[in-house]
Design a protein around this motif. Sequence first.
Motif, PDB file in Angstrom:
ATOM      1  N   ALA A 120       5.307  -3.219   0.115  1.00 52.47           N
ATOM      2  CA  ALA A 120       4.269  -2.351   0.672  1.00 52.47           C
ATOM      3  C   ALA A 120       4.696  -0.889   0.619  1.00 52.47           C
ATOM      4  N   PHE A 121       6.006  -0.637   0.762  1.00 54.77           N
ATOM      5  CA  PHE A 121       6.493   0.745   0.778  1.00 54.77           C
ATOM      6  C   PHE A 121       6.419   1.404  -0.602  1.00 54.77           C
ATOM      7  N   LEU A 122       6.224   0.604  -1.660  1.00 54.65           N
ATOM      8  CA  LEU A 122       6.041   1.183  -2.993  1.00 54.65           C
ATOM      9  C   LEU A 122       4.663   1.800  -3.167  1.00 54.65           C
ATOM     10  N   ALA A 123       3.691   1.331  -2.398  1.00 55.52           N
ATOM     11  CA  ALA A 123       2.310   1.728  -2.626  1.00 55.52           C
ATOM     12  C   ALA A 123       2.092   3.240  -2.542  1.00 55.52           C
ATOM     13  N   PRO A 124       2.572   3.932  -1.482  1.00 55.81           N
ATOM     14  CA  PRO A 124       2.354   5.385  -1.455  1.00 55.81           C
ATOM     15  C   PRO A 124       2.978   6.112  -2.646  1.00 55.81           C
ATOM     16  N   LEU A 125       4.136   5.649  -3.106  1.00 59.54           N
ATOM     17  CA  LEU A 125       4.784   6.278  -4.260  1.00 59.54           C
ATOM     18  C   LEU A 125       3.961   6.059  -5.525  1.00 59.54           C
ATOM     19  N   ARG A 253      -5.810  17.713   0.665  1.00 58.01           N
ATOM     20  CA  ARG A 253      -4.367  17.900   0.785  1.00 58.01           C
ATOM     21  C   ARG A 253      -3.686  16.549   0.647  1.00 58.01           C
ATOM     22  N   PRO A 254      -2.381  16.515   0.373  1.00 56.05           N
ATOM     23  CA  PRO A 254      -1.701  15.233   0.134  1.00 56.05           C
ATOM     24  C   PRO A 254      -1.677  14.370   1.390  1.00 56.05           C
ATOM     25  N   PRO A 255      -1.489  13.053   1.220  1.00 48.89           N
ATOM     26  CA  PRO A 255      -1.361  12.176   2.390  1.00 48.89           C
ATOM     27  C   PRO A 255      -0.145  12.533   3.226  1.00 48.89           C
ATOM     28  N   THR A 256      -0.203  12.178   4.508  1.00 50.18           N
ATOM     29  CA  THR A 256       0.917  12.391   5.415  1.00 50.18           C
ATOM     30  C   THR A 256       2.115  11.553   4.971  1.00 50.18           C
ATOM     31  N   GLY A 257       3.313  12.104   5.116  1.00 49.34           N
ATOM     32  CA  GLY A 257       4.513  11.380   4.732  1.00 49.34           C
ATOM     33  C   GLY A 257       4.848  10.254   5.701  1.00 49.34           C
ATOM     34  N   LEU A 258       5.529   9.240   5.192  1.00 55.57           N
ATOM     35  CA  LEU A 258       5.904   8.093   6.006  1.00 55.57           C
ATOM     36  C   LEU A 258       6.821   8.504   7.156  1.00 55.57           C
ATOM     37  N   ILE A 376      -5.322   0.531  11.837  1.00 52.81           N
ATOM     38  CA  ILE A 376      -4.723   1.341  10.782  1.00 52.81           C
ATOM     39  C   ILE A 376      -5.690   2.419  10.294  1.00 52.81           C
ATOM     40  N   ALA A 377      -6.937   2.034  10.050  1.00 51.16           N
ATOM     41  CA  ALA A 377      -7.893   2.938   9.405  1.00 51.16           C
ATOM     42  C   ALA A 377      -8.490   3.968  10.355  1.00 51.16           C
ATOM     43  N   ASP A 378      -8.667   3.621  11.617  1.00 45.98           N
ATOM     44  CA  ASP A 378      -9.409   4.488  12.542  1.00 45.98           C
ATOM     45  C   ASP A 378      -8.493   5.525  13.177  1.00 45.98           C
ATOM     46  N   GLN A 379      -7.930   6.381  12.331  1.00 46.22           N
ATOM     47  CA  GLN A 379      -7.057   7.453  12.792  1.00 46.22           C
ATOM     48  C   GLN A 379      -7.820   8.778  12.821  1.00 46.22           C
ATOM     49  N   PRO A 380      -7.532   9.669  13.778  1.00 52.45           N
ATOM     50  CA  PRO A 380      -8.208  10.960  13.787  1.00 52.45           C
ATOM     51  C   PRO A 380      -8.034  11.736  12.484  1.00 52.45           C
ATOM     52  N   ASP A 381      -6.867  11.634  11.866  1.00 62.52           N
ATOM     53  CA  ASP A 381      -6.627  12.283  10.573  1.00 62.52           C
ATOM     54  C   ASP A 381      -6.542  11.215   9.492  1.00 62.52           C
ATOM     55  N   PRO A 382      -7.503  11.138   8.570  1.00 64.37           N
ATOM     56  CA  PRO A 382      -7.473  10.107   7.529  1.00 64.37           C
ATOM     57  C   PRO A 382      -6.285  10.218   6.593  1.00 64.37           C
ATOM     58  N   HIS A 383      -5.637  11.395   6.536  1.00 60.66           N
ATOM     59  CA  HIS A 383      -4.465  11.527   5.676  1.00 60.66           C
ATOM     60  C   HIS A 383      -3.278  10.740   6.203  1.00 60.66           C
ATOM     61  N   ASP A 384      -3.329  10.298   7.466  1.00 58.39           N
ATOM     62  CA  ASP A 384      -2.279   9.452   8.021  1.00 58.39           C
ATOM     63  C   ASP A 384      -2.394   8.003   7.565  1.00 58.39           C
ATOM     64  N   VAL A 385      -3.572   7.610   7.060  1.00 61.88           N
ATOM     65  CA  VAL A 385      -3.852   6.190   6.839  1.00 61.88           C
ATOM     66  C   VAL A 385      -2.906   5.542   5.823  1.00 61.88           C
ATOM     67  N   PRO A 386      -2.663   6.130   4.634  1.00 62.97           N
ATOM     68  CA  PRO A 386      -1.755   5.444   3.696  1.00 62.97           C
ATOM     69  C   PRO A 386      -0.361   5.186   4.272  1.00 62.97           C
ATOM     70  N   ALA A 387       0.206   6.176   4.975  1.00 65.52           N
ATOM     71  CA  ALA A 387       1.556   5.997   5.515  1.00 65.52           C
ATOM     72  C   ALA A 387       1.560   4.967   6.642  1.00 65.52           C
ATOM     73  N   ILE A 388       0.562   5.029   7.542  1.00 67.01           N
ATOM     74  CA  ILE A 388       0.505   4.042   8.619  1.00 67.01           C
ATOM     75  C   ILE A 388       0.262   2.649   8.048  1.00 67.01           C
ATOM     76  N   SER A 389      -0.553   2.559   7.007  1.00 66.15           N
ATOM     77  CA  SER A 389      -0.806   1.267   6.372  1.00 66.15           C
ATOM     78  C   SER A 389       0.477   0.702   5.772  1.00 66.15           C
TER      79      SER A 389
END
Length: 454
Positions: A120-125, A253-258, A376-389
């Motif tokens: 799963a940790f490969l997905a953001p990369l 802007r880019p997704p939030t970092g893990l 996971i999906a219902d975050q105030p900032d959607p850019h957090d979603v990939p890292a939280i996922s």
Amino acid sequence: MVRPVAEQWPASFDPARIVAPSQTSEEDGAMAERAAMPNVPDVPDVSGARADDSTSPGGAARAGGLGLLIAAVVAAAALMRAPITAVPPSLDSISSQLHLSAAAAGATTSLPLLCFGIFAFLAPLLVARFGLERTMAGLLVPMVVGILLRSAGAAAAFFAGAVLVGVGIAIGNVILPALIRARFPTRVAVMMGVYVSVLQISGAVGSAVTVPLEEGAGWGWRTALAVWAVPVAVVLLLWIVVARRGPTGAPIRPPTGLGHVARRRLPWAITAFMALQAAVFYSLLTWLPAQLVDQGLSTAAAGAILGLYSLFGLPGAFLAPHFATGRHAGAFITCAYGLQVVAMFLFGLGPVTATIAALICGLCQGAGFSIALTFIADQPDPHDVPAISALAQGVGYLLAALGPVAVGALYAATTGWLAPNSLIAAMVVALIVLGSTIGRRIYQMHVPEQLIGR
């Protein structure tokens, strides 16, 4: 429930001044930091165009592209569970031919879960390098190879194939919720409900068709499992077309970092919820047929009930995104899981009662998985979603992989199902407490959005 992500702060509004009653300081800082970013709305529309924007120049073409993307998402979701749920109904035959112990038999399900966690940790990369659509197309390749390989030889080939299938599904698990958030920003709740419902159908079909193909058609377990390579290959071609058309839009802007999300408590609470619900689901998925056979049902009947176990999760899977993070999240989650605690102690009371208990568990588990993905999906900032996922599914599935093995070991040690079912019931109680807390917390985090809408 999931809020539209196209909402933006008015110019005169300072979100740092509005704080939910129980908001922690670390999340205050994260929200204030985002609010202070110049020219960057806190909840941007990352799709490039609204899904219903067919009147603007090029809108019809975008609508056609979104239609193709919806079909591709649904088709991919239909293959994210069936190649795994097809295995347990044939577990006796597989164990006999491959000479597997009880613990090794449990590992046939736990191994894909380990892959879900590790890869799963490969997905953001991969998304950062290739984009969402091309990564989706690429993950289907190891799935095709793995499905064929696990039916091709001895135990080593079986487990090697299971790893490849797990790699593909692990990446898909992370990418699909993020893709829905990014490409369907005004329809997140509906698309999440459809996505999880199709996952449930996929699990049901995978469980239900294995025994008829293995015994009824006389194919044997190898061909009955290998047949899933055909639809995966077809969907691979569909995603190649989608990837060649390009994305429907680009993020502002880019997704939030893990590392950023890992410093906050809420993502870890979501991770714990994901781990527990997955451990419960896959423990039942692996050992439910054996329990039903011990109660006097045939192998074919147990396989059919396992299919219904997944199918009965559809109502909860579709409804959960609308309620899991709403005002009454605690009551919804308590109802969704409460019956399962009772059901876990009904399996030893005969075939009819055991069947009813299995269907109750299916109803509850459908809601549970959808609740986890909504967290996971219902975050105030959607850019957090990939890292939280990635965090929730990576760490969560690694821990969940212990579930089927622990249940199998408890059964072998006690030669009965009371101890394993008691363990599962205890995990469900923990899910009620943890899920109610998370649901209320996310609801409170959306208080500023609700005030803006007044």
